[in-house]
Design a protein around this motif. Sequence first.
Motif, short mmCIF file in Angstrom:
data_model
loop_
_atom_site.label_atom_id
_atom_site.label_comp_id
_atom_site.label_asym_id
_atom_site.label_seq_id
_atom_site.Cartn_x
_atom_site.Cartn_y
_atom_site.Cartn_z
N MET A 1 0.85 -1.19 0.00
CA MET A 1 0.00 0.00 0.00
C MET A 1 0.89 1.24 0.00
SD MET A 1 -2.95 1.16 2.71
CE MET A 1 -1.93 1.54 4.10
N LYS A 2 0.54 2.16 -0.85
CA LYS A 2 1.30 3.40 -0.99
C LYS A 2 0.34 4.58 -0.81
CE LYS A 2 4.72 5.34 -4.09
NZ LYS A 2 5.40 5.18 -5.37
N ILE A 3 0.80 5.61 -0.11
CA ILE A 3 -0.01 6.81 0.12
C ILE A 3 0.52 7.91 -0.80
CG2 ILE A 3 -0.77 8.50 1.83
CD1 ILE A 3 -1.75 5.63 2.35
N LEU A 4 -0.34 8.40 -1.68
CA LEU A 4 0.04 9.44 -2.65
C LEU A 4 -0.65 10.75 -2.28
CD1 LEU A 4 -0.60 7.25 -5.82
CD2 LEU A 4 1.60 7.64 -4.69
N PRO A 5 0.12 11.79 -1.94
CA PRO A 5 -0.48 13.07 -1.56
C PRO A 5 -1.32 13.66 -2.69
CG PRO A 5 1.86 13.03 -1.04
CD PRO A 5 1.57 11.81 -1.87
N LEU A 6 -2.50 14.15 -2.34
CA LEU A 6 -3.37 14.85 -3.30
C LEU A 6 -3.43 16.34 -2.98
CD1 LEU A 6 -6.45 12.44 -3.57
CD2 LEU A 6 -4.71 12.87 -5.32
N PHE A 7 -3.70 16.66 -1.70
CA PHE A 7 -3.83 18.05 -1.27
C PHE A 7 -3.02 18.22 0.01
CE2 PHE A 7 -7.76 16.77 -3.42
CZ PHE A 7 -7.74 17.64 -4.50
N SER A 8 -2.14 19.20 0.02
CA SER A 8 -1.27 19.41 1.18
C SER A 8 -2.07 19.92 2.38
CB SER A 8 -0.18 20.43 0.83
OG SER A 8 -0.76 21.73 0.68
N ALA A 9 -1.45 19.87 3.53
CA ALA A 9 -2.09 20.37 4.75
C ALA A 9 -2.46 21.84 4.60
CB ALA A 9 -1.17 20.16 5.96
N SER A 10 -1.61 22.63 3.97
CA SER A 10 -1.93 24.05 3.80
C SER A 10 -3.07 24.25 2.81
CB SER A 10 -0.70 24.86 3.38
OG SER A 10 -0.22 24.44 2.14
N GLU A 11 -3.14 23.41 1.76
CA GLU A 11 -4.27 23.50 0.82
C GLU A 11 -5.57 23.14 1.53
OE1 GLU A 11 -2.77 22.37 -3.60
OE2 GLU A 11 -2.41 20.83 -2.08
N VAL A 12 -5.54 22.12 2.37
CA VAL A 12 -6.75 21.72 3.13
C VAL A 12 -7.16 22.85 4.05
CG1 VAL A 12 -7.67 20.09 4.82
CG2 VAL A 12 -6.25 19.25 2.94
N ARG A 13 -6.21 23.37 4.81
CA ARG A 13 -6.49 24.46 5.75
C ARG A 13 -7.06 25.69 5.02
NH1 ARG A 13 -1.97 24.20 7.96
NH2 ARG A 13 -0.92 25.67 6.60
N ASP A 14 -6.45 26.06 3.89
CA ASP A 14 -6.91 27.23 3.12
C ASP A 14 -8.32 27.02 2.58
OD1 ASP A 14 -4.46 28.38 3.64
OD2 ASP A 14 -3.67 28.10 1.60
N ARG A 15 -8.59 25.84 2.06
CA ARG A 15 -9.92 25.56 1.49
C ARG A 15 -11.00 25.60 2.58
NH1 ARG A 15 -13.34 26.76 -2.13
NH2 ARG A 15 -14.86 25.12 -2.51
N ILE A 16 -10.67 25.05 3.74
CA ILE A 16 -11.64 25.06 4.85
C ILE A 16 -11.89 26.50 5.32
CG2 ILE A 16 -12.00 24.36 7.25
CD1 ILE A 16 -10.71 21.66 6.46
N GLN A 17 -10.87 27.35 5.30
CA GLN A 17 -11.07 28.76 5.65
C GLN A 17 -12.04 29.43 4.67
OE1 GLN A 17 -7.14 30.49 5.88
NE2 GLN A 17 -6.88 29.86 8.01
N VAL A 18 -11.89 29.12 3.39
CA VAL A 18 -12.80 29.67 2.38
C VAL A 18 -14.23 29.20 2.64
CG1 VAL A 18 -13.42 29.58 -0.08
CG2 VAL A 18 -11.04 29.98 0.60
N LEU A 19 -14.39 27.90 2.90
CA LEU A 19 -15.73 27.37 3.18
C LEU A 19 -16.31 27.96 4.45
CD1 LEU A 19 -15.23 23.60 2.25
CD2 LEU A 19 -16.35 25.38 0.88
N SER A 20 -15.49 28.14 5.48
CA SER A 20 -15.97 28.75 6.74
C SER A 20 -16.43 30.18 6.53
CB SER A 20 -14.88 28.71 7.81
OG SER A 20 -14.84 27.46 8.42
N ALA A 21 -15.71 30.91 5.69
CA ALA A 21 -16.12 32.28 5.40
C ALA A 21 -17.49 32.30 4.71
CB ALA A 21 -15.07 32.97 4.53
N ARG A 22 -17.71 31.36 3.79
CA ARG A 22 -19.02 31.26 3.14
C ARG A 22 -20.10 30.88 4.15
NH1 ARG A 22 -19.09 27.29 -1.48
NH2 ARG A 22 -21.26 27.91 -1.48
N LEU A 23 -19.77 29.96 5.06
CA LEU A 23 -20.74 29.57 6.09
C LEU A 23 -21.08 30.77 6.97
CD1 LEU A 23 -19.33 26.09 7.13
CD2 LEU A 23 -21.53 26.54 6.05
N TYR A 24 -20.09 31.55 7.34
CA TYR A 24 -20.35 32.73 8.17
C TYR A 24 -21.28 33.71 7.43
CZ TYR A 24 -19.77 36.88 10.96
OH TYR A 24 -20.04 37.99 11.73
N ARG A 25 -21.00 33.91 6.16
CA ARG A 25 -21.86 34.79 5.37
C ARG A 25 -23.29 34.27 5.34
NH1 ARG A 25 -20.29 34.04 -0.12
NH2 ARG A 25 -22.00 32.57 -0.16
N ASP A 26 -23.45 32.95 5.22
CA ASP A 26 -24.78 32.36 5.10
C ASP A 26 -25.52 32.20 6.43
OD1 ASP A 26 -24.29 32.22 2.40
OD2 ASP A 26 -23.83 30.08 2.39
#
Length: 174
Positions: A1-26
């Motif tokens: 079994m091999k683990i292949l990175p798709l999205f880095s920790a910073s990409e995950v963190r950044d995307r969740i911040q964007v989604l949280s901002a949308r949630l706050y707006r909504d």
Amino acid sequence: MKILPLFSASEVRDRIQVLSARLYRDYADSPLSIVCIAEGASRFAEALASPLEKKGVPFDQHLVRARRPQGAERGGVQVDAFDPGVLEDRDVLVVADVVDEGAKLRAVLDLVELADTRTVRTAVLVRKGERGRASVGLDYVGFDVESGWVVGFGMDLEGECGDLDEIALVSDEP
């Protein structure tokens, strides 16, 4: 079994911040109920909710377990006991870790829709393949992947890799 990175920790963190901002707006002025589907989505739900909490958005969280019993046909999902009455007159966000065919999410949505809620929206960390795009309406999507087993940020494979801060693909290749 091999683990292949798709999205880095910073990409995950950044995307969740964007989604949280949308949630706050909504949801800034509404009492919000977050319905989290199983432990796999808990980390994602907490990451989405943390900025809302810091900004004073009132919310509560509910954990719902949805599973396909062993031997069940595709789509046959059992949702453990959950009283949708606790969602009355609230905005509801149903949070899932990954949506492929969408059967678990659909089963939980069917239950949530029994309550007299104000609104019901969905958030998913990973939407997988064409079936994920067509299976159920998704309001907030973290990432799209075509296929394969994804792990990290709460999603695991037989208890492994769920603690990763990034999102990765599991490969059978050595």
